[in-house]
Design a protein around this motif. Structure first.
Motif, short mmCIF file in Angstrom:
data_model
loop_
_atom_site.label_atom_id
_atom_site.label_comp_id
_atom_site.label_asym_id
_atom_site.label_seq_id
_atom_site.Cartn_x
_atom_site.Cartn_y
_atom_site.Cartn_z
N ALA B 23 0.80 -1.22 0.00
CA ALA B 23 0.00 0.00 0.00
C ALA B 23 0.84 1.28 0.00
CB ALA B 23 -0.94 -0.01 1.22
N HIS B 24 2.13 1.14 0.27
CA HIS B 24 2.99 2.33 0.34
C HIS B 24 4.24 2.11 -0.51
CE1 HIS B 24 0.62 2.09 4.07
NE2 HIS B 24 0.58 3.41 4.01
N LYS B 25 4.20 2.66 -1.70
CA LYS B 25 5.30 2.45 -2.64
C LYS B 25 6.21 3.67 -2.69
CE LYS B 25 2.07 -0.52 -4.87
NZ LYS B 25 1.04 -0.68 -5.92
N LYS B 26 7.37 3.44 -3.24
CA LYS B 26 8.34 4.54 -3.35
C LYS B 26 8.85 4.65 -4.78
CE LYS B 26 10.20 6.35 0.75
NZ LYS B 26 8.90 6.96 1.04
N MET B 27 8.89 5.89 -5.27
CA MET B 27 9.43 6.13 -6.60
C MET B 27 10.95 6.18 -6.56
SD MET B 27 6.93 9.00 -8.16
CE MET B 27 7.36 10.23 -6.93
N VAL B 28 11.55 5.87 -7.70
CA VAL B 28 13.00 5.93 -7.81
C VAL B 28 13.50 7.30 -7.36
CG1 VAL B 28 14.96 5.76 -9.35
CG2 VAL B 28 12.97 4.35 -9.75
N LYS B 29 12.83 8.33 -7.82
CA LYS B 29 13.26 9.69 -7.55
C LYS B 29 13.41 9.94 -6.05
CE LYS B 29 10.21 12.82 -8.18
NZ LYS B 29 9.22 13.77 -8.77
N ASP B 30 12.41 9.53 -5.29
CA ASP B 30 12.44 9.77 -3.85
C ASP B 30 13.51 8.92 -3.17
OD1 ASP B 30 10.43 11.61 -4.10
OD2 ASP B 30 8.84 10.13 -3.78
N LEU B 31 13.59 7.67 -3.60
CA LEU B 31 14.62 6.79 -3.04
C LEU B 31 16.00 7.38 -3.30
CD1 LEU B 31 14.03 2.98 -3.66
CD2 LEU B 31 14.58 4.13 -1.52
N SER B 32 16.15 7.91 -4.49
CA SER B 32 17.43 8.50 -4.87
C SER B 32 17.78 9.68 -3.97
CB SER B 32 17.38 8.94 -6.33
OG SER B 32 18.45 9.80 -6.63
N LEU B 33 16.80 10.55 -3.77
CA LEU B 33 17.02 11.70 -2.91
C LEU B 33 17.41 11.26 -1.50
CD1 LEU B 33 14.13 14.19 -3.81
CD2 LEU B 33 16.60 14.54 -4.03
N TYR B 34 16.68 10.30 -1.00
CA TYR B 34 16.85 9.87 0.38
C TYR B 34 18.17 9.16 0.61
CZ TYR B 34 15.26 8.33 4.95
OH TYR B 34 15.14 8.11 6.29
N THR B 35 18.60 8.39 -0.39
CA THR B 35 19.79 7.56 -0.20
C THR B 35 21.05 8.16 -0.80
OG1 THR B 35 19.33 6.37 -2.25
CG2 THR B 35 18.45 5.42 -0.23
N ASP B 36 20.90 9.26 -1.57
CA ASP B 36 22.06 9.88 -2.23
C ASP B 36 22.68 8.97 -3.29
OD1 ASP B 36 22.63 12.52 -1.54
OD2 ASP B 36 23.10 11.89 0.50
N ILE B 37 21.90 8.10 -3.85
CA ILE B 37 22.38 7.27 -4.96
C ILE B 37 21.91 7.93 -6.26
CG2 ILE B 37 22.28 5.00 -6.03
CD1 ILE B 37 21.54 3.88 -3.24
N PRO B 38 22.82 8.08 -7.23
CA PRO B 38 22.44 8.71 -8.50
C PRO B 38 21.19 8.05 -9.09
CG PRO B 38 24.80 8.27 -8.46
CD PRO B 38 24.24 7.68 -7.21
N LYS B 39 20.25 8.86 -9.47
CA LYS B 39 18.93 8.37 -9.84
C LYS B 39 18.95 7.32 -10.96
CE LYS B 39 16.09 11.08 -11.89
NZ LYS B 39 15.04 11.90 -12.51
N ALA B 40 19.63 7.66 -12.06
CA ALA B 40 19.59 6.76 -13.22
C ALA B 40 20.28 5.43 -12.90
CB ALA B 40 20.27 7.43 -14.41
N TYR B 41 21.32 5.53 -12.13
CA TYR B 41 22.05 4.32 -11.74
C TYR B 41 21.18 3.45 -10.84
CZ TYR B 41 26.23 1.62 -10.48
OH TYR B 41 27.16 0.64 -10.30
N LEU B 42 20.56 4.11 -9.87
CA LEU B 42 19.67 3.40 -8.97
C LEU B 42 18.53 2.73 -9.74
CD1 LEU B 42 18.68 2.68 -6.14
CD2 LEU B 42 17.60 4.93 -6.00
N ALA B 43 18.00 3.46 -10.71
CA ALA B 43 16.89 2.91 -11.51
C ALA B 43 17.31 1.59 -12.15
CB ALA B 43 16.48 3.91 -12.58
N LYS B 44 18.53 1.58 -12.69
CA LYS B 44 19.02 0.39 -13.35
C LYS B 44 19.11 -0.78 -12.37
CE LYS B 44 21.78 0.48 -17.41
NZ LYS B 44 22.95 1.10 -18.04
N LEU B 45 19.60 -0.49 -11.19
CA LEU B 45 19.74 -1.55 -10.19
C LEU B 45 18.39 -2.08 -9.78
CD1 LEU B 45 22.50 0.14 -7.99
CD2 LEU B 45 22.80 -1.78 -9.57
#
Lengths: 145, 145
Positions: B23-45
Motif C-alpha cells: 500500500a505504500h510504494k516509493k518512486m526511484v526519484k524519492d529513493l534516490s534523494l533519500y539515499t544519495d544514490i544517482p537516480k539513473a544508476y539506482l533505476a538500473k539496479l
DNA sequence: GAAAAAGTATGATAATTATCATATTTCGGA
DNA sequence: TCCGAAATATGATAATTATCATACTTTTTC
C-alpha cells in the motif's frame, strides 16, 4: 575483497618469502612465469612494494627481488596497505563515511564480526608466519577466534 | 568486499524494507534523494532486482517500488547474487580457480573462517530480519559464531 | 480514451582499474 | 672502463565499472 593488484602482490610476496633471501634473488621475469601474473604489471607492483620497503631489490646482473629478515617480520596487511591503501578494507561495507559502532550502518553489525577477525589476522600475522605455515602445512588457527 | 552496485542495491532494499509495502510504494526519484544514490544508476539496479523478483514494482501513477511479504523472506545474499553474481564473494581470495579445502591457496586458511561466517550470515538472514533488527535496534548475534 | 506518471529497455559517456610498452638508471663482470 | 642485465620511472592502451541520457511501455485517473 582484495583488488586484483593486491591479489597479485600477495601471491608474489608469498613466493618471494618461500624462495628467496639475500643470497637467492628472483627476477621479475621468473616470478611472472611461475605465478602467471603479467610481467609488466607485476613489475609495477613489485616496484611499489620495493619503494615502501616491503620487499627488497638489487639492480644489475645477478640482481632481483628478495625478502630480508626485516621484510619477513612485516604483517601481511602491509602488502595490501601499500597496494590498495587502507580505505578499501577498513571502510564501511556500504561506503558510508560516518559509520562506526555508535552510529552503525544497517549492515555494520552484520558484517563487522567477520571483518574484524579478518583484519586482526592480516595485521598480526607476519609474512614469515604465513610462509612458514605453508611450508610446514601444520595445524593452524586464526588469532582472535 | 561488495561492489559499488551491490552497496547501492543493499542500501536501497533496506530502505524499501523499512518504508514500503503493497500500500505504500516509493518512486526511484524519492529513493534516490533519500539515499544519495544517482537516480539513473539506482533505476538500473532496481530494474534488475525487480526482474529477478527480489523487489516488486507497479507502473503508472501511484506506482513505485515496494516489498511484498515474499520479497522480505528472501535472504540478503539474494540481492548481491542478482547484482554482482555469485563468483565475486565465493571465489578464492587470490583469484585461483582450483582453490578449495583440499587444495588451498596460501591465504585460504587465513581468510576462509571470516569469509564462511560472513557468507553464512548473508545467506541465512532474510531481508525482513535485517530490517526488523534495524527498527528494534536490539541485541543481535551473527549465526554461526 | 487521452494525458501524465510511473517503471523498462537500451545505449552512450566518464572514471577507474588492469595491462602493456618504452626509455632510464644502476650495478656487476669481462 | 664499457657492455649488458637487471630494477625503476613514466606514460599509453584496453577493459571494466560507474554514471548519465533518451526513448518506450504500462497503468491510473479525469
Amino acid at each position: 575483497m582484495f583488488s586484483n593488484s593486491s591479489k597479485y602482490a600477495l601471491t608474489a610476496v608469498i613466493h618471494l618469502a618461500s624462495q628467496t633471501d639475500e643470497a637467492h634473488k628472483k627476477m621479475v621475469k621468473d616470478l611472472s612465469l611461475y605465478t602467471d601474473i603479467p610481467k609488466a604489471y607485476l613489475a609495477k607492483l613489485l616496484q611499489q612494494l620495493s619503494k615502501h620497503q616491503v620487499i627488497s631489490a638489487t639492480k644489475g646482473p645477478k640482481g632481483g627481488y628478495y625478502l630480508t629478515e626485516e621484510n619477513r617480520k612485516l604483517p601481511v596487511y602491509r602488502i595490501i596497505e601499500v597496494i590498495d591503501g587502507t580505505h578499501r578494507l577498513e571502510s564501511c561495507v556500504l561506503g558510508l563515511e560516518d559509520c562506526n559502532a555508535e552510529n552503525p550502518c544497517p549492515l555494520h553489525d552484520l558484517v563487522n564480526p567477520s571483518k574484524a577477525i579478518l583484519l586482526n589476522t592480516l595485521k598480526h600475522m607476519s609474512i614469515e608466519e604465513l610462509a612458514g605455515k605453508l611450508n610446514k602445512n601444520d595445524g593452524f588457527s586464526i588469532p582472535g577466534t
